[in-house]
Design a protein around this motif. Structure first.
Motif, PDB file in Angstrom:
ATOM      1  N   LYS A   4       0.813  -1.215   0.000  1.00 57.93           N
ATOM      2  CA  LYS A   4       0.000   0.000   0.000  1.00 57.93           C
ATOM      3  C   LYS A   4       0.850   1.270   0.000  1.00 57.93           C
ATOM      4  O   LYS A   4       0.586   2.210  -0.743  1.00 57.93           O
ATOM      5  N   SER A   5       1.905   1.275   0.836  1.00 58.07           N
ATOM      6  CA  SER A   5       2.707   2.493   0.899  1.00 58.07           C
ATOM      7  C   SER A   5       3.452   2.734  -0.410  1.00 58.07           C
ATOM      8  O   SER A   5       3.680   3.861  -0.810  1.00 58.07           O
ATOM      9  N   ALA A   6       3.819   1.656  -1.079  1.00 57.16           N
ATOM     10  CA  ALA A   6       4.548   1.818  -2.339  1.00 57.16           C
ATOM     11  C   ALA A   6       3.590   2.181  -3.472  1.00 57.16           C
ATOM     12  O   ALA A   6       3.968   2.824  -4.433  1.00 57.16           O
ATOM     13  N   ARG A  10      -4.080   0.871  -7.769  1.00 56.24           N
ATOM     14  CA  ARG A  10      -3.959  -0.521  -8.172  1.00 56.24           C
ATOM     15  C   ARG A  10      -2.866  -0.652  -9.230  1.00 56.24           C
ATOM     16  O   ARG A  10      -2.855   0.086 -10.213  1.00 56.24           O
ATOM     17  N   GLY A  11      -1.934  -1.580  -9.037  1.00 55.06           N
ATOM     18  CA  GLY A  11      -0.882  -1.823 -10.033  1.00 55.06           C
ATOM     19  C   GLY A  11      -1.490  -2.328 -11.325  1.00 55.06           C
ATOM     20  O   GLY A  11      -2.474  -3.054 -11.326  1.00 55.06           O
ATOM     21  N   LEU A  12      -0.877  -1.921 -12.417  1.00 56.08           N
ATOM     22  CA  LEU A  12      -1.451  -2.168 -13.740  1.00 56.08           C
ATOM     23  C   LEU A  12      -0.690  -3.275 -14.464  1.00 56.08           C
ATOM     24  O   LEU A  12       0.534  -3.258 -14.474  1.00 56.08           O
ATOM     25  N   ALA A  39       7.879  -1.862 -15.053  1.00 58.44           N
ATOM     26  CA  ALA A  39       8.960  -2.838 -15.152  1.00 58.44           C
ATOM     27  C   ALA A  39       8.530  -3.996 -16.036  1.00 58.44           C
ATOM     28  O   ALA A  39       7.357  -4.350 -16.076  1.00 58.44           O
ATOM     29  N   MET A  40       9.485  -4.565 -16.717  1.00 56.73           N
ATOM     30  CA  MET A  40       9.190  -5.680 -17.627  1.00 56.73           C
ATOM     31  C   MET A  40       9.033  -6.985 -16.852  1.00 56.73           C
ATOM     32  O   MET A  40       9.808  -7.259 -15.937  1.00 56.73           O
ATOM     33  N   GLY A 101       6.228  -1.227  -6.329  1.00 62.29           N
ATOM     34  CA  GLY A 101       5.402  -0.062  -6.630  1.00 62.29           C
ATOM     35  C   GLY A 101       5.367   0.283  -8.108  1.00 62.29           C
ATOM     36  O   GLY A 101       5.114   1.422  -8.485  1.00 62.29           O
ATOM     37  N   ARG A 102       5.619  -0.718  -8.954  1.00 62.75           N
ATOM     38  CA  ARG A 102       5.624  -0.444 -10.388  1.00 62.75           C
ATOM     39  C   ARG A 102       4.524  -1.187 -11.112  1.00 62.75           C
ATOM     40  O   ARG A 102       4.048  -2.231 -10.663  1.00 62.75           O
TER      41      ARG A 102
END
Ligand code: 5GP
Length: 210
Positions: A4-6, A10-12, A39-40, A101-102
């Motif tokens: 959550k902090s990062a 919602r991550g995509l 990021a890959m 967080g990416r």
């Protein structure tokens, strides 16, 4: 876990698909170079390494036996047969990006995209078309890393891959790599701003961690 902090939204999962040779890898590389927030996901594959490819950077190159063991172990979010070899998205790769967080960039085919859509309906799907099949063949030949036989098979498969374009959220024609990169980046930035993603709600990660 400190997701959550990062990640305050919602991550995509951002999918790029195209027939082989339409310039997708170049665009993916350019996008990663121009955006620190994505990021890959490095896939696992049973196909042999091409000259210049590095294990762990381009793919995790594994034997068929190892791949099967990974399937049995539930290591993949999706996997598929492509050109007679197996390719799969590792849960660990996706988790690594999300925990950092990416967002996650996935270079996968239409079969993998369909599977991923089942796992996470919120994915963003982008399809890249070549300007023409003639141009596609020229690009595949110019790359010079594959035999004529492999190129022939890839051309045969290109039509099949292209037939799935309408299943994607966005479709671009790659006339110019930089322009195409810019459009893909615009899509990514717009998707990040969607209201539905700007809350911390991560069923997907919870399922992954289960
Ligand atoms: P290549 O062998 O040229 O690197 O990739 C061949 C095809 O396999 C490409 O269309 C690529 O998008 C697809 N591919 C690469 N990794 C994966 C994966 O993890 N899953 C699926 N379904 N397709 C993949």
């Amino acid at each position: 876990m400190e997701i959550k902090s990062a990640f305050q939204r919602r991550g995509l999962l951002f999918v790029l698909s195209s027939p082989s040779g339409a310039g997708k890898s170049t665009i993916a590389r350019m996008l990663l170079g121009s955006d620190d927030g994505i990021a890959m996901s490095v896939s696992a594959t049973t196909r042999p390494r091409r000259p210049g490819e590095i294990d762990g950077r381009d793919y995790h190159f594994v034997t068929t036996e190892k791949f099967e063991a990974m399937v049995a172990n539930g290591d993949f979010l999706e996997w598929a047969h492509v050109f007679g070899h197996r390719y799969g998205t590792l849960k660990s790769e996706v988790m690594k990006a999300i925990e950092g967080g990416r967002d996650v960039l996935l270079d996968i085919d239409w079969q993998g995209t369909q599977q991923l859509k089942q796992v996470d309906p919120d994915i963003v799907r982008v399809f890249i078309l070549p300007p023409s099949l003639t141009e596609l063949e020229r690009r595949l030949t110019r790359r010079g890393t594959d035999s004529q036989e492999v190129i022939r098979r890839r051309m045969d498969r290109a039509a099949a891959e292209i037939s799935h374009w309408a299943e994607y959220d966005y479709v671009l024609i790659n006339n110019d790599a930089e322009k195409c990169r810019e459009l893909v980046h615009t899509i990514l930035k717009s998707e990040r701003l969607k209201a539905s993603r700007r809350v911390f709600l991560h069923d997907f990660v919870r399922d992954l961690m289960a």
